[in-house]
Design an enzyme around this catalytic site. Structure first.
Site: not given
Ligand SMILES: NS(=O)(=O)c1ccc2oc(NC(=O)c3ccccc3)nc2c1
Ligand SMILES: [Zn+2]
Length: 229
Positions: A66, A95, A97, A107, A120, A202
């Site tokens: 994604h 990361h 989007h 987003e 993000h 998100t």
């Molecule tokens: N778009 S968002 O809301 O920033 C968003 C959405 C979904 C996410 O899943 C994770 N998982 C890890 O980073 C992770 C880090 C270490 C170990 C396992 C998972 N971070 C996220 C941020």
């Molecule tokens: Zn994000």
């Protein structure tokens, strides 16, 4: 086996709650930020939001299917103050989007307007919790800084260090190392005004564990830096 979530009518946000119950919750992100009803909180001004990041090289970048995600666990980083109370949050990953065109991709939206993309920086509460996974189970577990991308004529050198590696990870699940030194501080806009609210991841599993901090000022990148190729 859980079907792959995505953004099509059959596996997109409208049906995520079938597989990920939290997606049907009361504090789901992203949201449209209505500037006319956002209230300024004098407490936030008193407790300045502060951040300190390390520069890192050889960070691993992953094609998540994604977008891209850079794994950047930084035990020496600190995000604190502002809406974060007395707790210290540590950077885990960042990361992006973005969308098919520069007219869409962020987003969060501001008064209904989408930006070309959104970065993000994901942090977790190391004062209260022992791991990211544990923090993601609590309402104050994560803090995510959101930075909007505006498309202009200047390319962003730090973003370029990242997107220049994308040709090596064309497919979901592929990863490579970014040779350059990356300093996350350089992703942040000069104007440090922000909106903040209690929300969620998100994307699935949509845990309602995020204190969102969305910067008002976008950073400028070029069209090539934020559109799918
Ligand atoms: N778009 S968002 O809301 O920033 C968003 C959405 C979904 C996410 O899943 C994770 N998982 C890890 O980073 C992770 C880090 C270490 C170990 C396992 C998972 N971070 C996220 C941020
Ligand atoms: Zn994000």
């Amino acid at each position: 086996m859980a079907a792959e979530w995505g953004y099509s009518p059959t596996n997109g946000p409208d049906v995520w709650a079938r597989l990920f119950p939290q997606a049907g919750g009361a504090r789901q992100s992203p949201v449209d930020i209505c500037t006319s009803i956002a209230s300024s909180d004098s407490n936030l001004e008193m407790k300045k939001l502060t951040f300190a990041y390390e520069s890192q090289s050889d960070l691993r970048i992953l094609n998540t299917g994604h977008g891209w995600k850079v794994e950047a666990p930084q035990s020496g980083s600190r995000l604190e103050g502002g809406p974060l109370g007395e707790d210290i949050y540590q950077l885990e990953q960042f990361h992006c989007h973005w969308g098919e065109t520069s007219a869409e991709g962020s987003e969060h939206t501001v008064d209904g307007r989408a930006y070309a993309g959104e970065l993000h920086l994901v942090h977790w509460n190391t004062t209260k919790y022992q791991s990211f996974a544990e923090a993601a189970q609590h309402p104050d577990g994560l803090a995510v800084l959101g930075v909007f991308f505006d498309v202009g004529n200047e390319s962003n050198d730090e973003i370029e260090k990242i997107v220049s590696t994308l040709s090596e990870i064309k497919f979901k699940g592929q990863f490579t190392d970014i040779p350059d030194v990356i300093d996350p501080t350089t992703f942040l806009p000069s104007g440090l005004g922000y909106w903040t609210y209690l929300g969620s991841l998100t994307t699935p599993p949509c845990n309602e564990c995020v204190i969102w901090i969305v910067y008002k000022e976008p950073i400028t990148v070029t069209e090539e830096q934020v559109t799918y190729h």
